[in-house]
Write a protein that holds these residues in place. Structure first.
Motif, mmCIF file in Angstrom:
data_model
loop_
_atom_site.group_PDB
_atom_site.id
_atom_site.type_symbol
_atom_site.label_atom_id
_atom_site.label_comp_id
_atom_site.label_asym_id
_atom_site.label_seq_id
_atom_site.Cartn_x
_atom_site.Cartn_y
_atom_site.Cartn_z
ATOM 1 N N GLN A 184 0.604 -1.391 -0.136
ATOM 2 C CA GLN A 184 0.256 0.257 -0.235
ATOM 3 C C GLN A 184 0.830 1.525 0.357
ATOM 4 O O GLN A 184 0.296 2.259 -0.866
ATOM 5 N N PHE A 185 2.096 1.376 0.622
ATOM 6 C CA PHE A 185 3.078 2.758 0.439
ATOM 7 C C PHE A 185 3.069 2.652 -0.585
ATOM 8 O O PHE A 185 3.383 4.047 -1.425
ATOM 9 N N LEU A 186 3.821 2.137 -1.491
ATOM 10 C CA LEU A 186 4.054 1.775 -3.067
ATOM 11 C C LEU A 186 2.738 2.254 -4.001
ATOM 12 O O LEU A 186 2.937 3.544 -4.568
ATOM 13 N N ILE A 187 1.874 2.030 -3.658
ATOM 14 C CA ILE A 187 -0.058 2.371 -3.826
ATOM 15 C C ILE A 187 0.271 3.818 -4.198
ATOM 16 O O ILE A 187 0.355 4.724 -4.708
ATOM 17 N N GLU A 188 -0.013 4.536 -2.388
ATOM 18 C CA GLU A 188 0.166 6.155 -2.342
ATOM 19 C C GLU A 188 1.257 6.612 -2.864
ATOM 20 O O GLU A 188 0.613 7.825 -3.094
ATOM 21 N N LEU A 189 2.619 6.607 -3.627
ATOM 22 C CA LEU A 189 3.110 6.368 -3.881
ATOM 23 C C LEU A 189 3.050 6.990 -5.121
ATOM 24 O O LEU A 189 3.171 8.194 -6.027
ATOM 25 N N MET A 190 2.487 6.179 -6.415
ATOM 26 C CA MET A 190 2.120 6.497 -7.292
ATOM 27 C C MET A 190 1.394 6.993 -7.190
ATOM 28 O O MET A 190 0.818 7.759 -8.386
ATOM 29 N N GLU A 191 -0.014 7.217 -6.357
ATOM 30 C CA GLU A 191 -1.321 7.901 -6.904
ATOM 31 C C GLU A 191 -1.082 8.884 -6.706
ATOM 32 O O GLU A 191 -0.656 10.079 -7.010
ATOM 33 N N GLY A 192 -0.349 9.307 -5.880
ATOM 34 C CA GLY A 192 0.070 10.751 -5.231
ATOM 35 C C GLY A 192 1.127 11.955 -6.397
ATOM 36 O O GLY A 192 0.608 12.578 -6.791
ATOM 37 N N VAL A 193 1.872 11.070 -6.733
ATOM 38 C CA VAL A 193 3.012 11.682 -8.361
ATOM 39 C C VAL A 193 2.345 11.374 -9.124
ATOM 40 O O VAL A 193 2.917 12.405 -10.082
ATOM 41 N N GLU A 194 1.203 9.896 -9.779
ATOM 42 C CA GLU A 194 1.439 10.236 -11.287
ATOM 43 C C GLU A 194 -0.088 10.302 -11.272
ATOM 44 O O GLU A 194 -0.095 9.999 -12.291
ATOM 45 N N ASP A 195 -0.995 10.307 -10.607
ATOM 46 C CA ASP A 195 -2.215 10.478 -10.314
ATOM 47 C C ASP A 195 -2.574 10.104 -11.136
ATOM 48 O O ASP A 195 -4.245 9.291 -11.572
ATOM 49 N N ILE A 196 -2.727 8.283 -10.917
ATOM 50 C CA ILE A 196 -3.192 7.328 -11.391
ATOM 51 C C ILE A 196 -3.863 6.761 -9.243
ATOM 52 O O ILE A 196 -3.777 6.457 -9.073
ATOM 53 N N PRO A 197 -5.204 6.454 -9.397
ATOM 54 C CA PRO A 197 -6.277 5.957 -8.810
ATOM 55 C C PRO A 197 -5.492 4.627 -8.237
ATOM 56 O O PRO A 197 -5.388 3.801 -8.410
ATOM 57 N N GLY A 198 -5.390 5.101 -6.810
ATOM 58 C CA GLY A 198 -4.495 4.070 -6.060
ATOM 59 C C GLY A 198 -6.093 2.668 -6.263
ATOM 60 O O GLY A 198 -5.785 1.552 -5.885
ATOM 61 N N SER A 199 -6.756 3.328 -5.917
ATOM 62 C CA SER A 199 -7.976 2.099 -5.965
ATOM 63 C C SER A 199 -8.621 1.146 -7.416
ATOM 64 O O SER A 199 -8.208 -0.168 -6.930
ATOM 65 N N ALA A 200 -7.749 2.033 -8.168
ATOM 66 C CA ALA A 200 -7.623 0.428 -9.084
ATOM 67 C C ALA A 200 -6.015 0.090 -9.121
ATOM 68 O O ALA A 200 -5.955 -0.684 -9.456
ATOM 69 N N LEU A 201 -5.004 1.294 -8.404
ATOM 70 C CA LEU A 201 -3.729 0.511 -8.184
ATOM 71 C C LEU A 201 -4.023 -1.050 -7.330
ATOM 72 O O LEU A 201 -3.794 -2.453 -7.992
ATOM 73 N N ALA A 202 -4.649 -1.030 -6.623
ATOM 74 C CA ALA A 202 -5.066 -2.007 -5.601
ATOM 75 C C ALA A 202 -5.683 -2.765 -6.353
ATOM 76 O O ALA A 202 -5.350 -4.260 -5.927
ATOM 77 N N GLU A 203 -6.623 -3.232 -6.837
ATOM 78 C CA GLU A 203 -7.346 -3.816 -7.300
ATOM 79 C C GLU A 203 -7.336 -4.982 -8.270
ATOM 80 O O GLU A 203 -6.969 -5.131 -8.760
ATOM 81 N N GLY A 204 -6.133 -3.951 -9.609
ATOM 82 C CA GLY A 204 -5.748 -4.200 -10.518
ATOM 83 C C GLY A 204 -4.495 -5.215 -10.455
ATOM 84 O O GLY A 204 -4.424 -5.854 -11.092
ATOM 85 N N ILE A 205 -3.468 -4.853 -9.564
ATOM 86 C CA ILE A 205 -1.888 -5.170 -9.571
ATOM 87 C C ILE A 205 -2.124 -6.837 -8.182
ATOM 88 O O ILE A 205 -2.569 -6.808 -7.651
#
Length: 576
Positions: A102-123
């Protein structure tokens, strides 16, 4: 018999040399011949009246998450990209300790504006170490080739834990461990290492990305970890582009290791002057492999009802009455006189948007894109200029334009490089041979930036449509998007149309090539929304000898692979 022959096309081979008419024969995944009368083939493409180019090599994307669930990797693949490099700006998803995803998801969401929910479900997290991440990526067939960096933030988080993004100074042993992880990743096939050194890159909690303030000892240790390897690029985003406090160690690292370095200026004002060109020229004089990387136009926010941002988004009536509605209903509701009066009378809950000075400055460089997007507009076309001409308040004009046309309009707000209402600074930078053209950020900034069609923009605007100044000839632009970017990352098996090279090819109706206005799609995992930009004019895209797109539609072919390390140029033509 060849597998494929492309006949009668106007070939731009990626060298920057003049275009010429010829046929191209492909057998397996390679170009085997270029010339006339190449004999029969199992499939033929008539390219008469069309241009034929290498597939685009995009070295700055953020498909790290999407590459684990999406085999097509749109929108980049729609725009003729056949090779994409991700893991830029120090953010990515490996290495990772179990339970710390989750820490890496929140980094990517904050820096690159990729929805964290999409990353959490998709990866599907099937890795801990970087080599295992590459192995996991290889399990999915895909339409294009992907390569990646070892991201500094993930490495720091793996070694330092919760101290990774604080002022904690790592010990020599911890720095050694980080350097070893980078070398392990590059030896396994990563194309290099990436880091972010800009205060603009923060996680969803507003905390700086790990490594932002890492000292020169840490940077040197990581750079030296790649010394002597046959491949490996050091990529960084920097607030201090060309400044002595940053540049001294960057130059010293390039001299000491021979590792190629590519730098993205993260301060918008950098693009208004000659700093990028001057850095490229200085590095060339010193014989250093340091290459600035820029886009073909200023990066900018897209405001609008389709976007995640507009100046009315935090007005109470907008939040209550407009935000929950579908797009067309949003626009219709905004056109109601009572709603319009209420929203315009309210203050935003965002402090900066309550400032008349801030808004006035924004309106000076905020432009309606239109159905055929125009990114280089004069001040008269800005919201401020249009409001003056109409004798109405700028905020009211923006409101009415935003509510029109079923809410489809988007408004381009360039960050930097546009103080003089001209792309001339970009033109000068692009002319330098050591300046790399990329920065599409494909896969990122889902809610308010849509630059993944940058390669198409380079062709249409700089090589055909620019009216407010000089453009470039088409062979030059094709070279910038193919052999230059491929060579910078040691991918010497692609980027050129020559016998023996990978058959990564675009067949394009150049006259019909057109970018559409960006639009919002709700197609990410967990219902996530992203802005994409569609395109007309790509007749065929061929990846490793297989037709992956025909007239803009994916054919179902998935010949793409995960790149592992640099690639040598072919020494001989495979037998037909």
């Amino acid at each position: 018999m060849h597998d494929l022959v492309i006949r009668h096309g106007l070939i731009l081979d990626g060298t920057g040399g003049p275009a010429f008419e010829a046929d191209i024969a492909v057998t397996g995944d390679r170009i085997v011949a270029i010339g006339p009368n190449l004999g029969p083939a199992r499939r033929e493409i008539d390219a008469r009246g069309l241009i034929v180019t290498p597939g685009w090599v995009d070295i700055h994307t953020h498909y790290d998450g999407q590459a684990t669930w999406d085999p097509v990797l749109a929108p980049s693949s729609w725009h003729g990209v056949t090779t994409a490099v991700m893991g830029n700006c120090g953010v990515g998803f490996a290495p990772v300790r179990p339970g710390k995803e989750q820490f890496l998801i929140e980094l990517m969401e904050g820096v690159e504006d990729i929805p964290g929910s999409a990353l959490a479900e998709g990866i599907d997290w099937r890795w801990e170490h970087f080599p295992e991440y590459l192995d996991a990526l290889e399990q999915m067939p895909r339409a294009i080739d992907v390569g990646t960096h070892v991201p500094h933030a993930a490495v720091r988080a793996y070694v330092l834990g919760e101290r990774c993004n604080t002022d904690y100074e790592p010990t020599p042993a911890e720095i050694k461990e980080m350097a070893a992880l980078v070398r392990e990743g590059v030896e396994a096939g990563a194309l290099g290492f990436s880091t972010s050194r800009t205060i603009r890159h923060k996680d969803v909690h507003g905390v700086l990305v790990p490594g932002t303030r890492a000292d020169a000892d840490e940077m040197f240790a990581i750079g030296h970890a790649m010394k002597g390897l046959p491949h490996g690029v050091f990529e960084m985003a920097s607030d201090d582009f060309g400044e002595p406090q940053e540049w001294d160690w960057v130059e010293a690292l390039a001299r000491a290791t021979g590792v190629p370095i590519t730098v993205v200026a993260a301060t918008p004002s950098t693009y208004d002057g000659d700093a990028i060109y001057n850095v490229a020229a200085a590095a060339e004089r010193e014989g250093l492999d340091i290459r600035p990387q820029i886009g073909g136009r200023p990066t900018g926010i897209l405001q609008g009802l389709q976007s995640n941002f507009n100046v009315f988004m935090a007005h109470p009536t907008f939040v209550r009455e407009i935000a929950p509605l579908p797009l067309a209903q949003k626009a219709a509701a905004m056109r109601r006189p009572d709603i319009r009066t209420a929203i315009l009378a309210e203050e935003s809950k965002i402090r900066s948007l309550r400032s008349p000075e801030y808004l006035a400055n924004m309106f000076e460089r905020l432009f309606p894109l239109g159905e055929n997007p125009d990114y280089e507009q004069e001040r008269a076309s800005s919201i401020a200029g249009r409001a003056e001409a109409a004798g109405v308040p700028a905020l009211e004009l923006l409101y009415d334009l935003m509510a029109a046309d079923e809410g489809l309009e988007l408004f381009y707000q360039p960050f930097g490089g546009y103080q003089g209402y001209s792309f001339e600074p970009f033109r000068k930078n692009i002319t330098h041979p050591n300046v790399l053209v990329s920065l599409s950020d494909g896969g990122a900034h889902c809610g308010f930036i849509a630059d993944a069609g940058m390669q198409t923009f380079m062709l249409t605007y700089w090589a055909r449509d620019r009216k407010r100044g000089e453009g470039f000839d088409l062979p030059f632009i094709v070279r910038k998007l193919t052999s230059d970017t491929a060579a910078a990352y040691g991918l010497r098996d692609r980027g050129l149309l020559k016998p023996g090279y990978l058959a990564d090819i675009n067949v394009i109706d150049f006259d019909a090539l057109r970018l559409h206005r960006p639009e919002a799609l709700q197609d990410l995992p967990a219902g996530g929304v992203r802005l994409v930009q569609r395109v007309d004019g790509y007749r065929f895209t061929i990846k490793s000898g297989r037709v992956t797109f025909e007239n803009g539609a994916h054919t179902g072919e998935l010949p793409g692979v995960v790149l592992r390390g640099g690639k040598g140029a072919p020494l001989q033509v495979p037998n037909p």
